[in-house]
Design an enzyme around this catalytic site. Structure first.
Site, PDB file in Angstrom:
ATOM      1  N   CYS A  12     -13.462  -8.817 -33.106  1.00  0.00           N
ATOM      2  CA  CYS A  12     -12.281  -8.029 -32.745  1.00  0.00           C
ATOM      3  C   CYS A  12     -12.590  -7.148 -31.549  1.00  0.00           C
ATOM      4  CB  CYS A  12     -11.802  -7.175 -33.928  1.00  0.00           C
ATOM      5  SG  CYS A  12     -12.947  -5.861 -34.377  1.00  0.00           S
TER       6      CYS A  12
ATOM      7  N   ASP B 276      -1.001  -7.971   9.716  1.00  0.00           N
ATOM      8  CA  ASP B 276      -1.481  -8.207  11.075  1.00  0.00           C
ATOM      9  C   ASP B 276      -0.647  -9.339  11.676  1.00  0.00           C
ATOM     10  OD1 ASP B 276      -3.334  -8.132  13.306  1.00  0.00           O
ATOM     11  OD2 ASP B 276      -4.082 -10.034  12.518  1.00  0.00           O
TER      12      ASP B 276
ATOM     13  N   ASP C 284      -9.406  -6.264  11.056  1.00  0.00           N
ATOM     14  CA  ASP C 284      -8.518  -5.880   9.964  1.00  0.00           C
ATOM     15  C   ASP C 284      -9.278  -5.270   8.786  1.00  0.00           C
ATOM     16  OD1 ASP C 284      -6.258  -6.885  11.261  1.00  0.00           O
ATOM     17  OD2 ASP C 284      -6.635  -8.910  10.512  1.00  0.00           O
TER      18      ASP C 284
END
Length: 735
Positions: free
Chosen positions: A24, A432, A631
């Site tokens: 569990c 971009d 970027d």
């Protein structure tokens, strides 16, 4: 199509551990807690996948210590790799079959006890009138309790030894109370008291059935990974001593030359040496159209060769293939935790002690107030049985596993669950221009001389200076010069001015090549640049020996899919903002064609990150999509970052999501998938919480008997996993 790639990992060592013995969410929480106590360790345990994804500092701990810690906590652990996946699956299958065999034995022993109860109540008989002799009931229930149910005692003991409780504790405690009470009544021959052998046996049988159904359902959540792993062929046809021989793919090394016939799968990553064909790369990119392959093109493991014969050189084998990287990335994402899971983890950590206390209070209250020991015992057992936290532990990871698997099939690789959750909340997407909205393969369209200059000299000087640059505009200029048959010279003392251009010496002449704005700052004016910019051209001005020689106009066409992708993002409520280092005229033309209203031109690389931070400062979650090295800072600054797979490694290392096809529509897919996945997680958590919120009080008030509680508990986990599996209906390009 450019070659897709997979982001590299972090500088820390990582290891994937296959876990055993968890029952569990409390088990997963305990393992995670113990691992994270080790110095320099960051561990995330996925209960649904039975995996621990661990980052560690090699100088502080090693893999042996990680495994020893898990074992000491009461569970098993082994290093999981692509090579051991088949072995792990075989072990799970053997365990599943053994569990199934035990269930049928338990069902056979329990069925007479259940039939007796059905007969007694159906006939309107007294609850104390036994159809089966009590000694026979004892003989039937005892093997179920202590042989079939031994796993619960072992699991419960390990949990308590580790300092916490789990589902096994609840089941073992509840059924033992029912069996022990019935045993005393039987041995002491207390005819006026009812026995509950059917309750203890039925609960164990139903819990075991629930675990079997849960295991089957959980196996389906990793179906996407299984499907990917099966795609790579086991043998390859390679050239050896002038002959073609079939060898195991695992024996290939970089540099081996292999041959792929029409209709066969590529055995490893490679580069085409001879032949012309096409390849179906949909299993990597989600794009159904075949990709043409000629000499010099890259091929990828498990993609399907079309109708031609290809001779290729191996470049990536074993764990270094693109397919292996995708599987690794998806497994890491499936093993990570979404922030929404924190509440469930906190509840699971205190769940078992709280439930045990509620059961004790239920027993004491019923015995004290109603004076009925038997009813008090039955209600306490019902509380213990119905309160299993399995559903709570499965709610989030199963949905994440299915969601990230579906994303991989659609060519959307999600690095972690945090990104998956945040993508749902994005309001702004910064993109971009070059390589993201546009094809990223610009071409020279105009060469404009100034004065009496020579266009060939202009192009030759610019191309010579630019030939060492990786910028797409530089590549376009060099390509045009070579097409025109111009001989390029080796430049000297080249200096790059970020976001502006280059300066250096070519054949003894001082040459500058860069944006018209930068050239203007240096003191030269180029009025013709405005007309080129208005026509959507990127403009490179060229200066030599302090004279402006002319301008080069370069066009990078918009991707065919960009306009539709922007429209789709807008429908999803996402504002698209375009950033580019290009001039305002070119930026305006591209934005207008793509359907973007908000853009910023002549943005330097460092300013892109500043723009992202400015948008974030407005209180909105901001995403960033890009493909270039310049970027990377903006990608790192964004709340969620998306990298085109054809872009640079640096961009993809900084990104949360990698798009395996060069299509901005992949961002819309990622956002759509995020929303679908988070919707399932919320539904699962609601059902898991409401189940316990309603079930425990009903059991405590005597409105549920242990048998019904056991059945309800078993089905709760199965229902949560089944709900997650509905995510398999999600499709890309469908919102």
């Amino acid at each position: 199509m450019n070659a897709p790639q997979v982001p590299a990992g972090s500088s820390q060592e990582t290891v994937e551990l296959a876990l055993g013995g968890m029952t569990c969410a409390a088990c997963a929480a305990r393992i995670e807690k113990q691992l994270n106590k080790l110095p320099g360790v960051e561990a995330a345990v996925n209960f649904a996948a039975e995996r621990a994804h661990v980052r560690y500092a090699p100088g502080d701990v090693d893999v042996g210590r990680l495994i020893a810690t898990v074992v000491k906590t009461g569970f098993t652990a082994d290093v999981s790799t692509a090579d051991t996946r088949a072995e792990e699956k075989a072990k799970k299958l053997a365990l599943y079959r053994e569990e199934l065999r035990r269930f049928w034995i338990a069902a056979a022993l329990t069925l007479p006890l259940v039939a007796q109860m059905a007969f007694m109540f159906g006939a309107g008989g007294d609850a104390h009138d036994d159809v089966l002799p009590r000694w026979l009931q004892l003989l039937l229930a005892t093997p179920v309790q202590f042989w079939i149910g031994w796993r619960f005692y072992v699991g419960g003991a390990n949990a308590i030894r580790g300092g916490a409780g789990n589902m096994d504790v609840l089941v073992a405690l509840g059924t033992s109370m029912a069996w022990a009470y019935s045993f005393v009544v039987t041995v002491w021959d207390l005819h006026h008291q009812h026995v509950y052998f059917e309750a203890s046996a039925t609960v164990i049988t139903l819990v075991l059935l629930g675990k079997i159904l849960e295991a089957r359902a959980k196996a389906k959540t990793s179906a996407a990974i299984e499907a990917l792993a099966k795609l790579q062929p086991q043998t390859a046809r390679i050239e050896r001593d002038g002959k073609l021989v079939d060898v195991a793919v695992a024996t290939l090394i970089p540099g081996d030359v292999f041959v792929v016939r029409a209709g066969e799968a590529m055995p490893v990553d490679g580069e085409v040496i001879d032949g012309t064909s096409s390849a179906n790369e949909s299993m990597l990119t989600g794009e159904s159209l075949p990709v043409t392959k000629v000499a010099g093109d890259k091929v990828f493991a498990a993609t399907i060769n079309g109708d031609g014969l290809l001779r290729c050189r191996a470049t990536g084998v074993g764990s270094h293939t693109l397919l292996a990287g995708i599987i690794r990335l998806v497994e890491e994402a499936q093993g990570s935790k979404a922030p929404v899971q924190r509440l469930a983890d906190k509840v699971a950590a205190i769940f078992v002690p709280v439930v045990t206390l509620i059961a004790l209070l239920t027993f004491v209250a019923w015995w004290a107030l109603a004076g009925d020991f038997t009813q008090a015992l039955v209600n306490a057992v019902a509380v213990l049985v119905i309160a299993c936290p399995c559903a709570l532990g499965l709610a989030t990871p199963t949905a994440i596993m299915v969601g990230t698997g579906q994303g991989a099939k659609a060519g959307v690789l999600i690095r972690n669950a945090v990104a998956l959750e945040l993508a749902e909340k994005l309001k702004v997407l910064v993109v971009d221009k070059t390589g993201t909205l546009t094809e990223g393969r610009p071409e020279v369209t105009d060469v404009v001389k100034v004065g009496a200059g020579d266009m060939a000299v202009l192009l030759q000087l610019a191309a010579s200076l630019e030939q060492g640059s990786t910028h797409p505009l530089a590549a376009a200029i060099v390509a045009r010069a070579r097409t025109d048959g111009l001989a390029l010279s080796t430049p000297q003392n080249v200096v790059t001015i970020a976001g502006r251009g280059l300066q250096g010496e070519v054949d003894g002449r001082r040459v500058l090549a860069g944006s018209a704005a930068w050239i203007k700052e240096q003191g030269w004016s180029a009025p013709e640049s405005d007309a080129l910019a208005q026509a959507g051209r990127s403009v490179v001005a060229v200066v030599a020996d302090e004279k402006l020689l002319g301008l080069i106009g370069i066009a990078d066409p918009l991707r065919a899919s960009s306009k539709a992708a922007v429209a789709r993002l807008n429908r999803l409520g996402i504002e698209v903002v375009m950033l580019t280092g290009d001039n305002a005229g070119t930026a305006s033309a591209v934005a207008r064609e793509a359907g973007i209203t908000h853009f910023e031109a002549e943005v330097l690389p460092g300013d892109k990150a500043a723009t992202v931070n400015k948008l974030k400062g407005a209180g909105r979650l901001v995403g960033m999509a890009g493909d270039g090295i310049n970027d990377a800072p903006a990608l790192a600054a964004a709340d969620v970052s998306f990298a085109m797979a054809a872009g640079s490694d640096v961009a993809m290392q900084a990104a949360d999501v990698t798009l395996m096809r060069d299509d901005l529509g992949g961002v819309a897919d990622a956002i759509s998938l995020s929303r679908a996945t988070l919707s399932k997680i919320r539904q699962n958590l609601f059902f898991a919480f409401i189940y316990n919120v309603l079930g425990i009080p009903l059991a405590a008030l005597g409105m549920l008997n242990p048998v019904i509680a056991g059945a309800a508990m078993a089905m709760s986990s199965v229902s949560v996993v089944s709900n997650s599996l509905l995510l398999r209906r999600w499709q890309s390009n469908k919102d």
